[in-house]
Each structure stands twice: as structure tokens, then as C-alpha cells.
Design a protein around this motif. Structure first.
Motif, PDB file in Angstrom:
ATOM      1  N   PHE A 164     -10.190  -6.713   0.300  1.00  0.00           N
ATOM      2  CA  PHE A 164      -9.654  -5.561  -0.432  1.00  0.00           C
ATOM      3  C   PHE A 164     -10.655  -4.401  -0.430  1.00  0.00           C
ATOM      4  CE2 PHE A 164      -6.904  -8.624  -2.982  1.00  0.00           C
ATOM      5  CZ  PHE A 164      -5.747  -8.273  -2.302  1.00  0.00           C
ATOM      6  N   GLU A 165     -11.941  -4.732  -0.510  1.00  0.00           N
ATOM      7  CA  GLU A 165     -12.973  -3.703  -0.483  1.00  0.00           C
ATOM      8  C   GLU A 165     -12.975  -2.996   0.869  1.00  0.00           C
ATOM      9  OE1 GLU A 165     -17.624  -3.226  -1.866  1.00  0.00           O
ATOM     10  OE2 GLU A 165     -16.884  -5.190  -1.245  1.00  0.00           O
ATOM     11  N   THR A 166     -12.777  -3.769   1.939  1.00  0.00           N
ATOM     12  CA  THR A 166     -12.703  -3.179   3.279  1.00  0.00           C
ATOM     13  C   THR A 166     -11.533  -2.212   3.380  1.00  0.00           C
ATOM     14  OG1 THR A 166     -13.705  -5.126   4.310  1.00  0.00           O
ATOM     15  CG2 THR A 166     -12.408  -3.686   5.737  1.00  0.00           C
ATOM     16  N   VAL A 167     -10.370  -2.637   2.884  1.00  0.00           N
ATOM     17  CA  VAL A 167      -9.183  -1.784   2.924  1.00  0.00           C
ATOM     18  C   VAL A 167      -9.424  -0.513   2.119  1.00  0.00           C
ATOM     19  CG1 VAL A 167      -6.745  -1.616   2.315  1.00  0.00           C
ATOM     20  CG2 VAL A 167      -7.633  -3.748   3.257  1.00  0.00           C
ATOM     21  N   LYS A 168     -10.021  -0.654   0.957  1.00  0.00           N
ATOM     22  CA  LYS A 168     -10.267   0.501   0.085  1.00  0.00           C
ATOM     23  C   LYS A 168     -11.206   1.511   0.741  1.00  0.00           C
ATOM     24  CE  LYS A 168     -12.708   0.025  -3.725  1.00  0.00           C
ATOM     25  NZ  LYS A 168     -13.669   1.123  -3.917  1.00  0.00           N
ATOM     26  N   LYS A 169     -12.196   1.011   1.472  1.00  0.00           N
ATOM     27  CA  LYS A 169     -13.141   1.904   2.139  1.00  0.00           C
ATOM     28  C   LYS A 169     -12.469   2.659   3.277  1.00  0.00           C
ATOM     29  CE  LYS A 169     -17.428  -0.579   1.109  1.00  0.00           C
ATOM     30  NZ  LYS A 169     -18.537  -1.393   1.660  1.00  0.00           N
ATOM     31  N   VAL A 170     -11.591   1.971   4.003  1.00  0.00           N
ATOM     32  CA  VAL A 170     -10.892   2.605   5.120  1.00  0.00           C
ATOM     33  C   VAL A 170      -9.862   3.600   4.616  1.00  0.00           C
ATOM     34  CG1 VAL A 170      -9.351   2.196   7.082  1.00  0.00           C
ATOM     35  CG2 VAL A 170     -11.284   0.658   6.664  1.00  0.00           C
ATOM     36  N   MET A 203       0.837  -1.189   0.000  1.00  0.00           N
ATOM     37  CA  MET A 203       0.000   0.000   0.000  1.00  0.00           C
ATOM     38  C   MET A 203       0.877   1.246   0.000  1.00  0.00           C
ATOM     39  SD  MET A 203      -2.928  -1.110   2.745  1.00  0.00           S
ATOM     40  CE  MET A 203      -4.025   0.203   2.238  1.00  0.00           C
ATOM     41  N   ALA A 204       0.271   2.381  -0.322  1.00  0.00           N
ATOM     42  CA  ALA A 204       1.037   3.621  -0.356  1.00  0.00           C
ATOM     43  C   ALA A 204       1.546   3.983   1.027  1.00  0.00           C
ATOM     44  CB  ALA A 204       0.174   4.752  -0.916  1.00  0.00           C
ATOM     45  N   ASP A 205       0.797   3.626   2.072  1.00  0.00           N
ATOM     46  CA  ASP A 205       1.227   3.885   3.444  1.00  0.00           C
ATOM     47  C   ASP A 205       2.461   3.053   3.756  1.00  0.00           C
ATOM     48  OD1 ASP A 205       0.441   4.864   6.312  1.00  0.00           O
ATOM     49  OD2 ASP A 205       0.884   2.731   6.513  1.00  0.00           O
ATOM     50  N   GLN A 206       3.538   3.683   4.140  1.00  0.00           N
ATOM     51  CA  GLN A 206       4.811   2.990   4.322  1.00  0.00           C
ATOM     52  C   GLN A 206       4.726   1.886   5.361  1.00  0.00           C
ATOM     53  OE1 GLN A 206       8.064   5.531   5.275  1.00  0.00           O
ATOM     54  NE2 GLN A 206       9.610   3.984   4.957  1.00  0.00           N
ATOM     55  N   ASN A 207       4.041   2.138   6.472  1.00  0.00           N
ATOM     56  CA  ASN A 207       3.952   1.120   7.514  1.00  0.00           C
ATOM     57  C   ASN A 207       3.241  -0.127   7.019  1.00  0.00           C
ATOM     58  OD1 ASN A 207       5.306   2.523   9.474  1.00  0.00           O
ATOM     59  ND2 ASN A 207       3.470   3.513  10.285  1.00  0.00           N
ATOM     60  N   MET A 208       2.290   0.040   6.115  1.00  0.00           N
ATOM     61  CA  MET A 208       1.543  -1.116   5.625  1.00  0.00           C
ATOM     62  C   MET A 208       2.362  -1.911   4.639  1.00  0.00           C
ATOM     63  SD  MET A 208      -2.297   0.342   5.264  1.00  0.00           S
ATOM     64  CE  MET A 208      -2.955  -1.296   5.021  1.00  0.00           C
ATOM     65  N   GLN A 209       3.388  -1.312   4.055  1.00  0.00           N
ATOM     66  CA  GLN A 209       4.243  -2.022   3.123  1.00  0.00           C
ATOM     67  C   GLN A 209       5.440  -2.653   3.821  1.00  0.00           C
ATOM     68  OE1 GLN A 209       5.249   0.935   0.154  1.00  0.00           O
ATOM     69  NE2 GLN A 209       4.024  -0.138  -1.347  1.00  0.00           N
ATOM     70  N   ALA A 210       5.738  -2.230   5.003  1.00  0.00           N
ATOM     71  CA  ALA A 210       7.010  -2.585   5.630  1.00  0.00           C
ATOM     72  C   ALA A 210       7.212  -4.082   5.699  1.00  0.00           C
ATOM     73  CB  ALA A 210       7.084  -1.998   7.035  1.00  0.00           C
ATOM     74  N   GLY A 211       8.231  -4.578   4.986  1.00  0.00           N
ATOM     75  CA  GLY A 211       8.498  -6.010   4.973  1.00  0.00           C
ATOM     76  C   GLY A 211       8.973  -6.519   6.312  1.00  0.00           C
ATOM     77  N   GLU A 212       9.500  -5.602   7.144  1.00  0.00           N
ATOM     78  CA  GLU A 212      10.004  -6.059   8.426  1.00  0.00           C
ATOM     79  C   GLU A 212       8.916  -6.244   9.449  1.00  0.00           C
ATOM     80  OE1 GLU A 212      10.532  -1.511   8.355  1.00  0.00           O
ATOM     81  OE2 GLU A 212      10.617  -3.223   6.998  1.00  0.00           O
ATOM     82  N   GLY A 213       7.661  -6.043   9.055  1.00  0.00           N
ATOM     83  CA  GLY A 213       6.570  -6.199  10.020  1.00  0.00           C
ATOM     84  C   GLY A 213       6.335  -4.899  10.760  1.00  0.00           C
ATOM     85  N   ASN A 245      -7.978   6.976  -0.306  1.00  0.00           N
ATOM     86  CA  ASN A 245      -6.966   7.690  -1.082  1.00  0.00           C
ATOM     87  C   ASN A 245      -5.701   6.879  -1.309  1.00  0.00           C
ATOM     88  OD1 ASN A 245      -8.591  10.046  -1.233  1.00  0.00           O
ATOM     89  ND2 ASN A 245      -7.929  10.648   0.827  1.00  0.00           N
ATOM     90  N   ASP A 246      -5.719   5.634  -0.845  1.00  0.00           N
ATOM     91  CA  ASP A 246      -4.549   4.775  -0.989  1.00  0.00           C
ATOM     92  C   ASP A 246      -4.557   4.152  -2.386  1.00  0.00           C
ATOM     93  OD1 ASP A 246      -2.732   2.564  -0.897  1.00  0.00           O
ATOM     94  OD2 ASP A 246      -2.766   2.710   1.282  1.00  0.00           O
ATOM     95  N   LYS A 247      -3.657   4.589  -3.238  1.00  0.00           N
ATOM     96  CA  LYS A 247      -3.614   4.107  -4.626  1.00  0.00           C
ATOM     97  C   LYS A 247      -3.334   2.613  -4.708  1.00  0.00           C
ATOM     98  CE  LYS A 247      -2.141   8.538  -6.600  1.00  0.00           C
ATOM     99  NZ  LYS A 247      -1.087   9.242  -7.375  1.00  0.00           N
ATOM    100  N   ASP A 248      -2.470   2.123  -3.827  1.00  0.00           N
ATOM    101  CA  ASP A 248      -2.120   0.707  -3.870  1.00  0.00           C
ATOM    102  C   ASP A 248      -3.329  -0.155  -3.485  1.00  0.00           C
ATOM    103  OD1 ASP A 248       0.118  -1.302  -4.167  1.00  0.00           O
ATOM    104  OD2 ASP A 248      -0.570  -1.799  -2.157  1.00  0.00           O
ATOM    105  N   ALA A 249      -4.058   0.272  -2.455  1.00  0.00           N
ATOM    106  CA  ALA A 249      -5.243  -0.471  -2.043  1.00  0.00           C
ATOM    107  C   ALA A 249      -6.273  -0.505  -3.170  1.00  0.00           C
ATOM    108  CB  ALA A 249      -5.853   0.161  -0.792  1.00  0.00           C
TER     109      ALA A 249
END
Length: 502
Positions: A125-131, A1-11, A134-138
Motif C-alpha cells: 500500500f505504501e508503494t501504491v501511495k508513493k506512485v 482506487m480513484a483511478d477508474q482502470n485500477m478499480q475496474a472489476g472486469e480486469g 493524489n489517489d484518495k483511495d490508495a
């Protein structure tokens, strides 16, 4: 996702504040220790040591079992090790403790996508998109998943029971061969040794087989597989050698290396390739046409078993469908699905060794006769004999357990022992799992795993292996080998864009 924390591979680097620790059962000291375990796990994750990451996330959970982030992080580590069943369970646990923990919806969608459960993934994915509107990746993930759901629904809607197969719609006779084509040609429409030798060189040089010959091979091998039973019996005479190979996964240059080490297949050098010929590696087309050509050349001395990746859903996600469409056509990808449906499910060598891709059964009453009667001309079901043959894995503890993959079962040494006794077998050979040396002997020597794709996906660092057997005693001999260089084409080149999730 565009949000860095949500992409973080390190958890997650800190626990979600919205998750409350149960003060009655978790002391401050235990909560602090849990955070330390989580931090260690994150470091292992950063270094791609996902097994160790799982170990320390588990210790964090043991210390403080109500923190959603711990389950979410462990779910991510399970995704990286393809334990999609475990990943799904952890995502659900994370949401139990924090229904607003958005990363858990991502993890659950990822696991369901990997298992081909696209409608369930789409809901998350629909839940994530609603929350995160503005997240392009979601939004992109939702759009891509929705596209697959719509495409599958359309295909189902237009399918009718009496519709023609792809094989019946082909007009190979009128497919023109361009004057500038210099690759291998079938002789009188048949595969010959000369054709196979030319094919190996053509693929090695990253050139294509003409579509006319590619289609002909698929039609011929489909007819050949249709004549075979679900369980194929193989006889290895005394003094003769037989080779069993595991997963190849589109690693063409490593396949060539097996033939270099162990000799080309022939009537005097027979082989069995035990499923998962395609997906992951980006030379799957080259692998499968090589193997199918060898099957046509040596129908009684070259054997192929179906793996869990010889299926529509896996090919749709893990790259084979995309590769076939890129190198040939959508119609050919659909024809491959028809051919894969007819691959035998397993083989029995000298009435003593049962060889299947996945493993044994949740139902302990299954016999060889049950396998022989198994109707295989369809996509793998979610349970039953065919499912277990393609998806199951051994476990060290006794009994059966829910599969770490989310499909099939896990079976212990007692299950193996009783199955062998009931069916008068010596041991089983299976594939389906990466092993450091390319093989593993488990269950008191009665369950052997062989995996033939070294440095799997260019990341695992494992060796590949194959097994050779002598007809007189059937004692397995293991040969391990390292990966060889290949052209600069990354694994998963043709996979679904949704694999950015993993």
C-alpha cells in the motif's frame, strides 16, 4: 482506487504497454489469440463467473506468458474466489514481468490482507501511495492498513504472560438488568430449554440478549470447552440418528431453517456443527449465542468444532469483531477470542468417521493420537497439524500441493486413502468450501464436504446441506436446502473497510 482502470472489476481492458512480449517465443498469432482469451475472461469476470474467468486468463497466459496484466487479472479473479494463495502467486508473477505494474501491488496487498499478513500488505500500500500520491483511495487503504498494524503492535506490546484473561476481569454479578428488558433470562444462571426457545424468538425479531447473560454464556461455555480434548470421540448407538452441519457463517435465518427441516437439537436429535459459525454473514452474534446456548443445554449431544474463522485475524477482517463491538463491546470481542481458542479441533464418530473443518495433512505420518495431543489454546499457526485441520482442502490429483488459500495444504485421494488405512477409519467429513448442492463426495467416496450456508453471502446461489447418519451403518444421507429470506442487512456489513479491495 480513484483511478477508474485500477478499480475496474472486469480486469484490465488492454495489456500494459510497458510489458514486452518475448518475440522469440511468442508469435504474433499467439499474442493475438492471448488477447482474445483475455477479452473472454473479462466478460466472464463482468458476469461474476470467476471460475470461467480464471480458465480463460490461464489460456491467455499459456499463449503469451510474459504479460503482467494477464497475471494481474487472474489474481483479481482468484481474490474473488478466495484463492488467496494463488492470487498472491499471480501478483508476484505480474511484478516479475513488470515491476512498475501498480495493480499487482494492489492485488498482492489484498491477498496478504486476507491472510492476515498486515505488515506485508502495508508495504505494498505504501508503494501504491508513493506512485499515486493524489489517489484518495490508495491513501485511505494505506491509512486503514497502517491502523491495523499499529493496533496489533500495541496489543502485543502491552500483553504480558501473567496478565489476566478477559474472563477474569468480568464482574457479572454487578451488571444491572434494565427494567425495560423483556428478553430471555438465564434461570439460576443456567441455560434451559425455555431460555433457548425464547432466545430463538428474540433473535428472529432482531432483538438483543442482555449483555449480562451473554457474558455468562461465554464464561460457561469456555469452561466447558476447556474440559474437552482436541479430538472429541462421539458414539452414535444403533438405531439412533446423528446430524453433521457445515459452515453457517452468520446466516442466522438459514440456521433456523435447518432446525425447522431437521428438528431442534436434543438428547434424541444430536448435532455437530463443523466450524465457521461466524464472519461474512451479518447475524453472526445471533448464530454463535444460539449454538453456544445449545452446547450448554446439551453438552453431551451437541458438538462444535473450530473452523479457520474462529480466529482473531479472520474475525478482525471478515466482520465478526466489528459486529460484536457494534452490538456489545470490544471486551466481549476479546472474550470470544479466548473462547474460540478452546474449541475442539475435530471429532471422531464411532471410531470410523473423522470430522474436521478443513482437511488432512501435509505430513503423512500424522495419526489420531497426534491430533489428541495437539495443543490448541492459541491462534492457529501457519503450518502443522492444527493449521491443516482448519485450512486444508482436497484436490482431485494424487499427492499434496501448495494451498490455493495460502495456508494449509491440498491433499489428493491417495493421501486420504492412506490416512484412513493407517488410522482404521472409513471416511472423513469436512466443510470449508462452498458446493453447489451444499455437499460433495470426492476421493472415491472417502472425503465428503458439507457446507450449510445457502446462497453464501447472498451472491453464490448455492444450496446448503447437512448430513444425517444412522448409528448402525454410518452411511451418509444428504439433505440439500435453499436459502430463506432474511432482514435487509447485507453480508459483510461489519467487515473491515479494506474489503473494498476484494
Amino acid at each position: 482506487m480513484a483511478d477508474q482502470n485500477m478499480q475496474a472489476g472486469e480486469g484490465d481492458n488492454k495489456s500494459d504497454d510497458s510489458v514486452a512480449t518475448d518475440a522469440k517465443t511468442v508469435s504474433d498469432e499467439d499474442a493475438k489469440l492471448a488477447e482474445e482469451y483475455k477479452d473472454k475472461a473479462n466478460e466472464f469476470f463482468k458476469n461474476k463467473d470467476y471460475s470461467q474467468a480464471v480458465t480463460f486468463y490461464t489460456q491467455a497466459i499459456d499463449m503469451n506468458p510474459t504479460v503482467a496484466a494477464y497475471y494481474g487479472n487472474r489474481s483479481f479473479a482468484y481474490l474473488r474466489t478466495e484463492c488467496f494463495g494463488y492470487a498472491l502467486t499471480d501478483a508476484n508473477k505480474a511484478l516479475k514481468y513488470d515491476p512498475k505494474y501498480i495493480k499487482a501491488y494492489y492485488r498482492r496487498a489484498s491477498a496478504n490482507m486476507a491472510l492476515g499478513k498486515f505488515k506485508l500488505a502495508l508495504k505494498d500500500f505504501e508503494t501504491v501511495k508513493k506512485v499515486r500520491p493524489n489517489d484518495k483511495d490508495a491513501k485511505a487503504k494505506y491509512t486503514e492498513c497502517n491502523k491495523i498494524v499499529m493496533m496489533n503492535a500495541f496489543a502485543k506490546a502491552i500483553a504480558v504472560d501473567d496478565s489476566k484473561s478477559i474472563a477474569e476481569t468480568l464482574d457479572i454479578a454487578n451488571m444491572a438488568i434494565e427494567e425495560n428488558y423483556t428478553g430471555p433470562c438465564l434461570e439460576d444462571g443456567k441455560v434451559t430449554l425455555k431460555f433457548v426457545e425464547s432466545l430463538l424468538d428474540t433473535f428472529r425479531d432482531q432483538k438483543k440478549l442482555h449483555r449480562k447473560f451473554a457474558y455468562q454464556i461465554l464464561l460457561d461455555v469456555k469452561n466447558l470447552f476447556k474440559e474437552q480434548p482436541s479430538l472429541v470421540d462421539i458414539t452414535v448407538p444403533p438405531g439412533k440418528t446423528f446430524t453433521v452441519c457445515g459452515d453457517i457463517h452468520g446466516q442466522y435465518y438459514d440456521l433456523l431453517n435447518i432446525f425447522k427441516i431437521n428438528g431442534m437439537p436434543s438428547e434424541s436429535n444430536p448435532y455437530l456443527f463443523n466450524g465457521d459459525f461466524v464472519d461474512r454473514g451479518s447475524f453472526s452474534v445471533e448464530c454463535i449465542f444460539t449454538l453456544f446456548s445449545l452446547k450448554l443445554l446439551y453438552p453431551n449431544h451437541f458438538f462444535m468444532a473450530r473452523g479457520n474463522h474462529e480466529s482473531f485475524t479472520m474475525n478482525q477482517m471478515y466482520g465478526f469483531e466489528g459486529e460484536v463491538k457494534h452490538k456489545y463491546t470490544q471486551k466481549m470481542a476479546e472474550l470470544f477470542t479466548e473462547v474460540f481458542n478452546w474449541l475442539p479441533l475435530c471429532h471422531c464418530i464411532n471410531e470410523k468417521i473423522l470430522v474436521m473443518h478443513g482437511g488432512l495433512f501435509k505430513d503423512e505420518t500424522v495419526t489420531l493420537d497426534d491430533i489428541r495431543k495437539c495443543d490448541r489454546n492459541h491462534q492457529p499457526p501457519e503450518q502443522g497439524v492444527m493449521c491443516d485441520l482448519l485450512w486444508s482442502d482436497p484436490q482431485p490429483q494424487c499427492g499434496v500441493s501448495e494451498s490455493k488459500r495460502g495456508t494449509g495444504t491440498q491433499f489428493g485421494p491417495d493421501i486420504t486413502k492412506r490416512f484412513l488405512q493407517r488410522n482404521k477409519l472409513d471416511y472423513v467429513i469436512r466443510s470449508h468450501e462452498v458446493k453447489a448442492q451444499g455437499y460433495e463426495v470426492a476421493h472415491d467416496g472417502k472425503c465428503i464436504t458439507v457446507f450449510s450456508a445457502p446462497n453464501y453471502c447472498d451472491t453464490m446461489g448455492n444450496q446448503g446441506a447437512f448430513i444425517t447418519l444412522k448409528g448402525e451403518d454410518l452411511t451418509p444421507k444428504f439433505t440439500s436446502f435453499d436459502a430463506v429470506p432474511h432482514p435487509q442487512m447485507k453480508p459483510m456489513q461489519y467487515a473491515s473497510s479494506l474489503f473494498g479491495l476484494f
